[in-house]
Design a protein around this motif. Structure first.
Motif, PDB file in Angstrom:
ATOM      1  N   LEU A  68      79.889 -16.568  -7.595  1.00  0.00           N
ATOM      2  CA  LEU A  68      79.047 -17.731  -7.287  1.00  0.00           C
ATOM      3  C   LEU A  68      78.262 -17.501  -6.003  1.00  0.00           C
ATOM      4  N   ILE A  69      78.901 -16.935  -5.014  1.00  0.00           N
ATOM      5  CA  ILE A  69      78.213 -16.694  -3.736  1.00  0.00           C
ATOM      6  C   ILE A  69      77.111 -15.665  -3.916  1.00  0.00           C
ATOM      7  N   GLU A  70      77.412 -14.559  -4.646  1.00  0.00           N
ATOM      8  CA  GLU A  70      76.403 -13.524  -4.866  1.00  0.00           C
ATOM      9  C   GLU A  70      75.246 -14.059  -5.702  1.00  0.00           C
ATOM     10  N   ASN A  71      75.532 -14.908  -6.724  1.00  0.00           N
ATOM     11  CA  ASN A  71      74.464 -15.498  -7.537  1.00  0.00           C
ATOM     12  C   ASN A  71      73.601 -16.424  -6.711  1.00  0.00           C
ATOM     13  N   THR A  72      74.206 -17.128  -5.789  1.00  0.00           N
ATOM     14  CA  THR A  72      73.419 -17.991  -4.904  1.00  0.00           C
ATOM     15  C   THR A  72      72.486 -17.138  -4.058  1.00  0.00           C
ATOM     16  N   ALA A  73      72.983 -15.994  -3.578  1.00  0.00           N
ATOM     17  CA  ALA A  73      72.126 -15.088  -2.788  1.00  0.00           C
ATOM     18  C   ALA A  73      70.971 -14.556  -3.630  1.00  0.00           C
ATOM     19  N   LEU A  74      71.233 -14.189  -4.903  1.00  0.00           N
ATOM     20  CA  LEU A  74      70.178 -13.705  -5.791  1.00  0.00           C
ATOM     21  C   LEU A  74      69.149 -14.787  -6.069  1.00  0.00           C
ATOM     22  N   GLY A 144      69.450 -16.232   9.843  1.00  0.00           N
ATOM     23  CA  GLY A 144      68.969 -15.615   8.613  1.00  0.00           C
ATOM     24  C   GLY A 144      70.101 -15.012   7.809  1.00  0.00           C
ATOM     25  N   LYS A 145      71.321 -15.580   7.942  1.00  0.00           N
ATOM     26  CA  LYS A 145      72.483 -15.052   7.231  1.00  0.00           C
ATOM     27  C   LYS A 145      73.107 -16.127   6.367  1.00  0.00           C
ATOM     28  N   MET A 146      73.633 -15.689   5.234  1.00  0.00           N
ATOM     29  CA  MET A 146      74.309 -16.619   4.321  1.00  0.00           C
ATOM     30  C   MET A 146      75.615 -17.101   4.947  1.00  0.00           C
ATOM     31  N   ASP A 147      75.963 -18.353   4.664  1.00  0.00           N
ATOM     32  CA  ASP A 147      77.223 -18.930   5.137  1.00  0.00           C
ATOM     33  C   ASP A 147      77.827 -19.748   4.017  1.00  0.00           C
ATOM     34  N   TYR A 148      79.155 -19.806   3.990  1.00  0.00           N
ATOM     35  CA  TYR A 148      79.850 -20.628   3.006  1.00  0.00           C
ATOM     36  C   TYR A 148      81.101 -21.194   3.649  1.00  0.00           C
ATOM     37  N   TYR A 149      81.472 -22.395   3.198  1.00  0.00           N
ATOM     38  CA  TYR A 149      82.593 -23.097   3.804  1.00  0.00           C
ATOM     39  C   TYR A 149      83.093 -24.178   2.862  1.00  0.00           C
ATOM     40  N   ILE A 150      84.256 -24.783   3.207  1.00  0.00           N
ATOM     41  CA  ILE A 150      84.847 -25.874   2.421  1.00  0.00           C
ATOM     42  C   ILE A 150      84.556 -27.161   3.164  1.00  0.00           C
ATOM     43  N   GLN A 151      83.926 -28.116   2.451  1.00  0.00           N
ATOM     44  CA  GLN A 151      83.620 -29.399   3.081  1.00  0.00           C
ATOM     45  C   GLN A 151      84.902 -30.157   3.392  1.00  0.00           C
ATOM     46  N   GLU A 152      84.984 -30.721   4.563  1.00  0.00           N
ATOM     47  CA  GLU A 152      86.197 -31.430   4.971  1.00  0.00           C
ATOM     48  C   GLU A 152      86.346 -32.759   4.250  1.00  0.00           C
ATOM     49  N   GLU A 153      85.201 -33.367   3.829  1.00  0.00           N
ATOM     50  CA  GLU A 153      85.278 -34.694   3.209  1.00  0.00           C
ATOM     51  C   GLU A 153      85.895 -34.630   1.816  1.00  0.00           C
ATOM     52  N   VAL A 159      77.732 -23.367  -0.251  1.00  0.00           N
ATOM     53  CA  VAL A 159      77.141 -22.062   0.058  1.00  0.00           C
ATOM     54  C   VAL A 159      75.732 -22.301   0.594  1.00  0.00           C
ATOM     55  N   VAL A 160      75.434 -21.807   1.767  1.00  0.00           N
ATOM     56  CA  VAL A 160      74.110 -21.924   2.398  1.00  0.00           C
ATOM     57  C   VAL A 160      73.499 -20.529   2.426  1.00  0.00           C
ATOM     58  N   SER A 161      72.399 -20.368   1.635  1.00  0.00           N
ATOM     59  CA  SER A 161      71.772 -19.046   1.551  1.00  0.00           C
ATOM     60  C   SER A 161      70.334 -19.144   2.044  1.00  0.00           C
ATOM     61  N   PRO A 162      69.942 -18.433   3.114  1.00  0.00           N
ATOM     62  CA  PRO A 162      68.575 -18.505   3.653  1.00  0.00           C
ATOM     63  C   PRO A 162      67.556 -17.948   2.645  1.00  0.00           C
ATOM     64  N   ILE A 163      66.322 -18.506   2.671  1.00  0.00           N
ATOM     65  CA  ILE A 163      65.178 -18.032   1.854  1.00  0.00           C
ATOM     66  C   ILE A 163      64.173 -17.408   2.819  1.00  0.00           C
ATOM     67  N   GLU A 164      63.921 -16.110   2.625  1.00  0.00           N
ATOM     68  CA  GLU A 164      63.038 -15.389   3.538  1.00  0.00           C
ATOM     69  C   GLU A 164      61.693 -15.079   2.860  1.00  0.00           C
ATOM     70  N   TYR A 165      60.652 -15.095   3.704  1.00  0.00           N
ATOM     71  CA  TYR A 165      59.297 -14.740   3.234  1.00  0.00           C
ATOM     72  C   TYR A 165      58.704 -13.794   4.267  1.00  0.00           C
ATOM     73  N   TYR A 166      58.524 -12.536   3.818  1.00  0.00           N
ATOM     74  CA  TYR A 166      58.085 -11.473   4.716  1.00  0.00           C
ATOM     75  C   TYR A 166      58.977 -11.392   5.941  1.00  0.00           C
ATOM     76  N   SER A 167      60.303 -11.287   5.655  1.00  0.00           N
ATOM     77  CA  SER A 167      61.360 -11.108   6.683  1.00  0.00           C
ATOM     78  C   SER A 167      61.433 -12.267   7.642  1.00  0.00           C
ATOM     79  N   THR A 168      60.886 -13.397   7.215  1.00  0.00           N
ATOM     80  CA  THR A 168      60.946 -14.590   8.070  1.00  0.00           C
ATOM     81  C   THR A 168      61.625 -15.688   7.286  1.00  0.00           C
ATOM     82  N   THR A 169      62.627 -16.333   7.898  1.00  0.00           N
ATOM     83  CA  THR A 169      63.350 -17.410   7.224  1.00  0.00           C
ATOM     84  C   THR A 169      62.457 -18.621   7.135  1.00  0.00           C
ATOM     85  N   GLN A 170      62.260 -19.066   5.877  1.00  0.00           N
ATOM     86  CA  GLN A 170      61.385 -20.207   5.645  1.00  0.00           C
ATOM     87  C   GLN A 170      62.184 -21.447   5.275  1.00  0.00           C
TER      88      GLN A 170
END
Length: 757
Positions: A68-74, A144-153, A159-170
């Motif tokens: 799931l994490i890798e698919n989110t990155a893709l 500009g790095k992916m992060d994942y965690y368990i929500q406390e609530e 899973v939080v995956s950054p979207i980059e455009y020409y090496s810049t996080t958009q």
């Protein structure tokens, strides 16, 4: 207690019980061992099973989360996703279908696209969190790095995956996965197993767990830093119902119990037969021992076992014969004792017709044997008794027998006695035997005996009566000077009875403290001042009144009761004398008569020290008087003992001086301070010139040895003048004072005390 009583009544029961108990104990130990082995085996197998399942489930869930994490990155690297951030038209045309395709089969709860500022540009839910306020989102956008965690609530996977455009996080894609569904799709296939998912040791998911059951638990913790579980702080816990893995153990126990019951039943039957075999010779031995003990004639062996029991039976027989011998024979001389002698008398009475020649009983007592023990010691006395017993046995006819009754008493049974003429030669032979010396410890030693004779049936027809009458005749022989024999006559019984009663009353008198101390002052004849007092014992009999010492002292010395009497007198006299001194009376020195029997007693010196301490009377105020006759019986021993007494600081006096034929060589060795002239000389000073000369000689001896001298029995002024003229200044007698009790003498002392003006 009833079980113990039941078992204690029979050795056979105890053997059956012990063997059966051993079988039960063995079965119990075996059962516990088997159960323990099975239990441990099942526990290990269950632990291994849970471990394997935990590892398998963890692997599946780990792979699913990684997928799931890798698919989110893709997804965030897809060009359509990138264009959606810059092209609003393309966002509407392509993004919904892209997201919809992504969410298929991935347990996605929500998928939201935000720009760099965290503002949503696409959402799958009406209301979304304020991501621009999320620290993890800001870090992901900034770094500009992916992060994942368990929500406390709600404990969902984000899973939080950054979207980059020409090496810049958009912007970033925020995907929330349903963690419960992920776990539901990877549950254990065994309904007896529960599963817990824990985050930081806190359960966030539970499956098939029953609070009322007991479980064997396996904790699956991950320590690999690259693991999604480790990074999310997750761990698995699997547990199996204890009843599941203990069921085989219960089956084993049930089978073992049934097998044990059969085995124990067979064992008890075997134990009964075995107990019968084991206890049969034991019970046989017991029966024979019981019969042997009651009759004294049957023997325990042989049992026919030829083992330790047979040896024990023989030992019993040997012990029985030895005990029987010991019970019937004297330990020192090995002669028959009272028991066997009386038994022989009974047998003689049975087989001797009253009209036929009878038999005689001789009662022999050694003269002054106690003095032998006191002077030479008990070992010497025992050797003397041994020699006398042997000589008596050797000197009698084969048909006669001799026995030792105890102490220094022997009895002799003379058979086939036709008349006195038959007895006299034997009596003379015995008297001749005692006229010769006995060789004891390389010394020639003389001792005499007194004999009493009672003849059956003239002087008694029972063993007890014959012995009693022979004893009475023996005491008659002693009264008439000892070293002779007497035949029983009727009047002897009364005298023997009187002696027995007197001894009994003496013992009661000691226990009841019936003895009273009388005091006779001793004076300086020049001014008649009191220089001391002699303590004299009186027996205050409850029925007979005061009894003279002459009537009971000889018997007291013979029975050694004199020791207790002397000590009562000593204690009472010392306490009373100290009281007079404390009250201010001038009483001089307390003189106490001392028997050599007392002096020879092992604890006499310590007793004197104790009495001085308890009464608080100074040793300087005490003088012991010993008679010349007693000292001269064993002067060497007397010198040693008197020196020990003198060392305590006590004065010593020789009483009745002139009556004991003492040697001057011994006299000068005695540690004495005073000589007392016997009253037999004082009384006849003016009647017998020899007594007057002897009195002068005694006074002269005292002066030459630098000893004080005192005369007793002074009753006239003339006697006093004679004594003073010859140098004796101290006296004791009725001329000055009679013996009086403490109360009467206290009145006299009070009257003589000078008045204070």
């Amino acid at each position: 207690m009833s079980l113990f009583k039941f078992l204690n009544k029979s050795i056979k029961r105890r053997v059956v019980f012990l063997i059966s108990s051993l079988l039960v104990l063995s079965m119990t130990v075996i059962t516990l061992f088997v159960v323990s082995v099975v239990h441990n085996s099942m526990s290990q197998q269950t632990s291994a099973l849970l471990g394997n399942k935990s590892n398998a489930i963890h692997t599946r869930i780990e792979q699913r989360l990684l997928y799931l994490i890798e698919n989110t990155a893709l997804l965030t690297k897809n060009e359509l996703m990138i264009n959606a951030l810059t092209d609003a038209d393309g966002r509407k045309r392509y993004l919904p279908s892209l997201v919809e395709n992504f969410m298929l089969g991935k347990d996605v709860l929500s998928l939201n696209i935000v720009d760099f500022d965290g503002k949503p540009i696409f959402k799958t839910q009406d209301k979304i969190p304020l991501y621009n306020e999320s620290e993890k989102l800001r870090n992901a956008l900034a770094m500009g790095k992916m992060d994942y965690y368990i929500q406390e609530e709600d404990y969902e996977l984000v899973v939080v995956s950054p979207i980059e455009y020409y090496s810049t996080t958009q912007g970033a894609a925020i995907v929330v996965f349903d963690l419960s569904k992920i776990l539901d799709n990877n549950l254990p296939d065994d309904k007896n197993i529960y599963l817990h998912l824990l985050k930081d040791a806190k359960t966030i998911y539970s499956y098939n767990f029953d609070q009322g059951l007991e479980y064997q638990v396996n904790h699956h913790d991950v320590y690999d830093h690259t693991s999604i579980f480790y990074q999310l702080g997750l761990s698995l816990e699997l547990g199996m119902d204890s009843k599941v893995y203990t069921a085989p153990v219960s089956e084993v126990i049930d089978k073992l119990i049934m097998l044990g019951f059969v085995f124990i039943t067979i064992g008890i039957l075997s134990a009964t037969l075995l107990a019968q075999s084991i206890t049969k010779p034991i019970l046989k031995l017991y029966k024979r021992v019981t019969v042997s003990g009651s009759s004294g004639e049957n023997f325990c062996s042989p049992l026919g076992t030829e083992d330790e029991l047979e040896a024990l039976a023989k030992a019993f027989d040997k012990r029985t014969l030895m005990l029987q011998y010991q019970a019937e024979h004297d330990a020192l001389t090995t002669l028959p004792n009272r028991v066997l002698f009386i038994d022989r008398l009974r047998e003689n009475i049975k087989k001797t017709p009253r009209h036929q020649p009878g038999f005689a009983v001789l009662f022999l007592d050694l003269d002054h044997f106690k003095e032998v023990n006191d002077s030479f010691g008990h070992d010497f006395g025992d050797e003397l008794l041994l020699s006398i017993g042997k000589y008596l046995a050797d000197s009698l006819r084969e048909s006669d027998s001799v026995a030792r009754m105890g102490g220094d008493e022997f009895t002799i049974l003379l058979n086939d006695v036709e008349n006195i003429n038959t007895i006299v030669p034997i009596l003379e032979k015995i008297m001749l035997l005692f006229s010769k010396p006995f060789s004891i410890q390389h010394h020639e030693f003389y001792i005499t005996c007194s004999l009493g004779v009672a003849i059956y049936p003239i002087n008694g027809d029972t063993p007890e009566l014959l012995l009693k009458n022979a004893d009475a005749a023996m005491y008659k022989a002693k009264e008439e000077g000892r070293n002779n024999y007497k035949f029983y006559t009727d009047d002897m019984t009364e005298k023997a009875y009187d002696r027995i009663m007197l001894e009994k009353e003496l013992r009661q008198a000691i226990a009841n403290r019936e003895f009273e101390v009388y005091y006779q002052p001793q004076v300086n004849m020049e001014d008649e001042s009191i220089v001391g007092m002699e303590a004299l014992v009186r027996w205050n009999h409850p029925q007979k009144g005061l009894i003279s010492p002459n009537d009971f002292i000889p018997l007291a010395e013979e029975t050694r009761l004199i020791i207790d009497i002397d000590r009562q007198v000593m204690s009472d006299a010392m306490h009373q004398f100290q009281k007079w001194i404390r009250d201010g009376y001038r009483v001089g020195i307390l003189s106490i008569n001392l028997s050599m029997i007392q002096l020879n007693h092992k604890d006499f010196l310590s007793f004197v020290q104790e009495m001085l301490s308890v009464s608080k009377l100074s040793a300087d105020n005490v003088m012991f008087e010993v008679t010349e006759t007693q000292v001269m019986k064993n002067p060497e021993n007397a010198i040693i003992l008197l020196h020990q007494l003198k060392a305590l600081g006590i004065s010593l006096s020789v009483d009745d001086f002139g009556t004991g034929h003492s040697s001057l060589s011994y006299l000068k060795q005695l540690p004495i301070d005073k000589l007392k002239i016997d009253q037999s000389f004082t009384r006849d000073i003016f009647i017998d010139e020899n007594d007057a000369e002897l009195t002068r000689a005694i006074i002269s001896i005292a002066k030459s040895l630098r000893l004080d001298v005192i005369a007793e029995g002074v009753e006239t002024r003339e006697q006093g003048v004679f004594l003073m003229d010859n140098g004796c200044m101290q006296a004791q007698g009725y001329l000055y004072y009679k013996p009086q009790n403490a109360q009467a003498l206290s009145e006299i002392l009070r009257a003589k005390m000078p008045s204070v003006s």
